[in-house]
Scaffold this motif. Sequence first.
Motif, PDB file in Angstrom:
ATOM      1  N   GLU A  30      15.047  26.860 -10.703  1.00 44.83           N
ATOM      2  CA  GLU A  30      15.789  27.758 -10.124  1.00 44.83           C
ATOM      3  C   GLU A  30      15.991  28.162  -8.907  1.00 44.83           C
ATOM      4  OE1 GLU A  30      15.228  28.276 -14.467  1.00 44.83           O
ATOM      5  OE2 GLU A  30      14.079  28.705 -13.241  1.00 44.83           O
ATOM      6  N   PHE A  31      14.283  27.762  -8.340  1.00 47.33           N
ATOM      7  CA  PHE A  31      14.260  27.306  -7.487  1.00 47.33           C
ATOM      8  C   PHE A  31      14.548  26.502  -6.046  1.00 47.33           C
ATOM      9  CE2 PHE A  31      11.545  26.806  -3.802  1.00 47.33           C
ATOM     10  CZ  PHE A  31      10.716  27.802  -2.716  1.00 47.33           C
ATOM     11  N   PHE A  32      14.715  25.754  -6.525  1.00 43.59           N
ATOM     12  CA  PHE A  32      14.570  24.508  -5.786  1.00 43.59           C
ATOM     13  C   PHE A  32      16.404  24.980  -5.359  1.00 43.59           C
ATOM     14  CE2 PHE A  32      12.662  21.376  -8.516  1.00 43.59           C
ATOM     15  CZ  PHE A  32      11.076  21.735  -8.044  1.00 43.59           C
ATOM     16  N   PRO A  33      17.531  24.879  -6.065  1.00 41.21           N
ATOM     17  CA  PRO A  33      18.827  25.536  -5.189  1.00 41.21           C
ATOM     18  C   PRO A  33      19.026  26.620  -4.477  1.00 41.21           C
ATOM     19  CG  PRO A  33      18.994  25.334  -7.741  1.00 41.21           C
ATOM     20  CD  PRO A  33      17.710  24.671  -7.256  1.00 41.21           C
ATOM     21  N   ALA A  34      17.850  27.213  -5.309  1.00 41.31           N
ATOM     22  CA  ALA A  34      18.099  28.812  -4.531  1.00 41.31           C
ATOM     23  C   ALA A  34      17.478  28.915  -2.870  1.00 41.31           C
ATOM     24  CB  ALA A  34      16.913  30.137  -4.931  1.00 41.31           C
ATOM     25  N   LEU A  35      16.384  27.914  -2.248  1.00 40.52           N
ATOM     26  CA  LEU A  35      15.790  27.783  -1.367  1.00 40.52           C
ATOM     27  C   LEU A  35      16.834  26.675  -0.597  1.00 40.52           C
ATOM     28  CD1 LEU A  35      14.006  28.428   1.288  1.00 40.52           C
ATOM     29  CD2 LEU A  35      12.737  25.903   0.128  1.00 40.52           C
ATOM     30  N   THR A  36      17.889  25.718  -1.173  1.00 42.35           N
ATOM     31  CA  THR A  36      18.974  25.038  -0.130  1.00 42.35           C
ATOM     32  C   THR A  36      20.187  25.688  -0.129  1.00 42.35           C
ATOM     33  OG1 THR A  36      18.335  22.805  -1.759  1.00 42.35           O
ATOM     34  CG2 THR A  36      19.708  23.146  -0.931  1.00 42.35           C
ATOM     35  N   ALA A  37      20.136  27.212  -1.194  1.00 37.15           N
ATOM     36  CA  ALA A  37      21.442  27.700  -0.873  1.00 37.15           C
ATOM     37  C   ALA A  37      21.387  28.521   0.395  1.00 37.15           C
ATOM     38  CB  ALA A  37      22.074  28.226  -1.650  1.00 37.15           C
ATOM     39  N   ALA A  38      19.932  29.173   0.426  1.00 39.13           N
ATOM     40  CA  ALA A  38      19.178  30.305   1.425  1.00 39.13           C
ATOM     41  C   ALA A  38      19.446  29.338   3.127  1.00 39.13           C
ATOM     42  CB  ALA A  38      18.289  30.642   1.613  1.00 39.13           C
ATOM     43  N   LEU A  39      19.141  27.543   2.622  1.00 43.26           N
ATOM     44  CA  LEU A  39      18.696  27.123   3.944  1.00 43.26           C
ATOM     45  C   LEU A  39      20.570  26.782   5.392  1.00 43.26           C
ATOM     46  CD1 LEU A  39      16.444  24.507   3.025  1.00 43.26           C
ATOM     47  CD2 LEU A  39      15.259  26.885   4.322  1.00 43.26           C
ATOM     48  N   ALA A  40      21.103  26.461   3.652  1.00 42.88           N
ATOM     49  CA  ALA A  40      22.390  26.198   4.195  1.00 42.88           C
ATOM     50  C   ALA A  40      23.062  27.192   4.973  1.00 42.88           C
ATOM     51  CB  ALA A  40      23.424  25.524   3.464  1.00 42.88           C
ATOM     52  N   GLN A  41      22.800  28.925   4.174  1.00 48.45           N
ATOM     53  CA  GLN A  41      23.356  29.735   4.426  1.00 48.45           C
ATOM     54  C   GLN A  41      22.816  30.091   5.920  1.00 48.45           C
ATOM     55  OE1 GLN A  41      23.253  33.546   2.061  1.00 48.45           O
ATOM     56  NE2 GLN A  41      24.430  34.079   3.615  1.00 48.45           N
ATOM     57  N   ALA A  42      21.695  29.820   6.003  1.00 52.75           N
ATOM     58  CA  ALA A  42      21.417  29.728   7.662  1.00 52.75           C
ATOM     59  C   ALA A  42      21.988  28.806   8.636  1.00 52.75           C
ATOM     60  CB  ALA A  42      19.834  30.021   7.389  1.00 52.75           C
ATOM     61  N   GLN A  43      21.789  28.224   8.245  1.00 55.47           N
ATOM     62  CA  GLN A  43      22.380  26.918   9.038  1.00 55.47           C
ATOM     63  C   GLN A  43      23.739  27.237   9.599  1.00 55.47           C
ATOM     64  OE1 GLN A  43      20.901  24.432   9.846  1.00 55.47           O
ATOM     65  NE2 GLN A  43      22.032  22.783  11.085  1.00 55.47           N
ATOM     66  N   THR A  44      24.330  28.276   9.138  1.00 50.18           N
ATOM     67  CA  THR A  44      26.195  28.849   9.846  1.00 50.18           C
ATOM     68  C   THR A  44      26.052  29.571  10.100  1.00 50.18           C
ATOM     69  OG1 THR A  44      26.734  28.916   7.458  1.00 50.18           O
ATOM     70  CG2 THR A  44      27.197  26.664   8.202  1.00 50.18           C
ATOM     71  N   ASP A  45      25.141  30.427   9.912  1.00 56.69           N
ATOM     72  CA  ASP A  45      24.603  31.776  11.056  1.00 56.69           C
ATOM     73  C   ASP A  45      24.759  32.317  12.011  1.00 56.69           C
ATOM     74  OD1 ASP A  45      24.340  34.649  11.248  1.00 56.69           O
ATOM     75  OD2 ASP A  45      24.065  35.123   9.501  1.00 56.69           O
ATOM     76  N   PRO A  46      25.451  32.783  13.070  1.00 62.22           N
ATOM     77  CA  PRO A  46      24.835  31.933  14.271  1.00 62.22           C
ATOM     78  C   PRO A  46      24.514  33.135  14.698  1.00 62.22           C
ATOM     79  CG  PRO A  46      27.303  32.971  14.023  1.00 62.22           C
ATOM     80  CD  PRO A  46      26.324  32.560  12.541  1.00 62.22           C
ATOM     81  N   HIS A  47      23.634  34.500  14.188  1.00 58.87           N
ATOM     82  CA  HIS A  47      22.494  35.492  14.802  1.00 58.87           C
ATOM     83  C   HIS A  47      21.476  35.122  14.148  1.00 58.87           C
ATOM     84  CE1 HIS A  47      26.109  37.866  15.685  1.00 58.87           C
ATOM     85  NE2 HIS A  47      26.418  37.590  14.514  1.00 58.87           N
ATOM     86  N   ILE A  48      20.736  33.859  12.930  1.00 63.87           N
ATOM     87  CA  ILE A  48      19.545  33.412  12.781  1.00 63.87           C
ATOM     88  C   ILE A  48      19.380  32.452  13.367  1.00 63.87           C
ATOM     89  CG2 ILE A  48      18.462  32.642  10.930  1.00 63.87           C
ATOM     90  CD1 ILE A  48      19.902  33.428   8.801  1.00 63.87           C
ATOM     91  N   GLY A  49      18.368  32.740  13.813  1.00 64.40           N
ATOM     92  CA  GLY A  49      17.521  32.125  15.521  1.00 64.40           C
ATOM     93  C   GLY A  49      16.524  31.108  14.531  1.00 64.40           C
ATOM     94  N   ALA A  50      15.734  31.712  13.464  1.00 61.87           N
ATOM     95  CA  ALA A  50      14.391  30.988  13.252  1.00 61.87           C
ATOM     96  C   ALA A  50      14.021  30.978  12.171  1.00 61.87           C
ATOM     97  CB  ALA A  50      13.102  31.632  13.965  1.00 61.87           C
ATOM     98  N   ILE A  51      13.220  30.823  10.940  1.00 68.57           N
ATOM     99  CA  ILE A  51      12.908  31.465   9.601  1.00 68.57           C
ATOM    100  C   ILE A  51      11.679  30.930   9.503  1.00 68.57           C
ATOM    101  CG2 ILE A  51      13.209  30.346   7.244  1.00 68.57           C
ATOM    102  CD1 ILE A  51      16.297  29.196   8.817  1.00 68.57           C
ATOM    103  N   VAL A  52      11.066  31.638   8.769  1.00 73.51           N
ATOM    104  CA  VAL A  52      10.202  32.109   8.272  1.00 73.51           C
ATOM    105  C   VAL A  52       9.820  32.182   6.761  1.00 73.51           C
ATOM    106  CG1 VAL A  52       7.664  33.179   8.019  1.00 73.51           C
ATOM    107  CG2 VAL A  52       8.451  33.415  10.300  1.00 73.51           C
TER     108      VAL A  52
END
Length: 270
Positions: A30-52
Motif C-alpha cells: 500500500e505504501f507504493f501508490p501512497a508515496l506516488t500519489a503524494a509526490l504527484a500532488q506535491a508536483q502540482t501544488d505551487p505552494h510546495i517548494g521542497a520535500i523531506v
Amino acid sequence: MSDILLTRREGAVLVLTINNPSARNAMSFEFFPALTAALAQAQTDPHIGAIVLMGADNFFCSGGDLRRLAHSHEFTLQQRRTGIETLHQMIRALRDCSKPVIAAVEGGAAGAGVSLALACDLLVIADNAYFSVAYVKVGLTPDGGVTGFLADAMPRQLATELCLTGERIFAPRLAQLGIANRLAEAGQVEMQAMTLAAWLAQGPGRAMGRIKKLCRAGSGNTLMQQLDLEAQCMVESQGDSEAREGISAFLEKRPADFVALRGAARGGHQ
C-alpha cells in the motif's frame, strides 16, 4: 492519505514520513501508490517548494516487507513482475519529481530503503546510520534501481561487494564517497534536513527542476548530448520570469523573490 505515509506541511516544505515503525518502516504494498500519489500532488501544488522524506521512530526504511515476499513464490511470473513494477513506478516518481527531495536518514536504510534514499536529490544522514543492500542474505537480487544508483555513486568493485555480501556501509564512508550531503548527530537529522529544504524552497522552482534534469542526465549522456540538453534548458530559463526576477534582483542589489512567481505556469514564459 493512508496511515502508512504521514504528511505534514511546514511552510513551503512538505514532510513525508514512512509510518510502519513496528517493522522498521518496511514498505508495504500500500505504501507504493501512497508515496506516488503524494509526490504527484506535491508536483502540482505551487505552494510546495521542497520535500523531506523520512521514517518514523528514528529509522528510515528497512526495505520490502519480507512477510509478504515470503509468499511471492505462490504467484505467477506476471503477478510478481506487476508487484515489482509498482515499486519501480514509485522510484521513478521520486526520481523525476521536479521539486527538490531530501532524504533524512536516521538509524539506517536497507534493501529497497537504500533505493528510496538514493532516488532523492540530497541526503542528510545521522553519523551513526548505515546502508545495507542485503538482498543476498535472503536469496534475492536487488530491485528498486539500487544497482543503478550505486553504479552512479561508487566504483563497481565496491558496489559489487555491497550487493554480494550484504554488509553495512556506514555514514562516514557514505560522506567520504560523496553520497551523503550532510552528516548530522543522531536526533538532529530532521532539523538539518528541514533547514536545507526551507532554504531550497525559496529558490526558483522551475530553474531547479531543469537543474535536476541536467544532473540526472549528466552521467549517462555523451558530452554532445549534454551540451544539447544544457542549451535547451538555458533557452527555456532565459525566457522565464524567474530569470527576469533573478537578474533584476542581482543588478538592483536586493534579494530575489522567487516565491511570488511559484504559481506561474510551468515553463514560465510570462
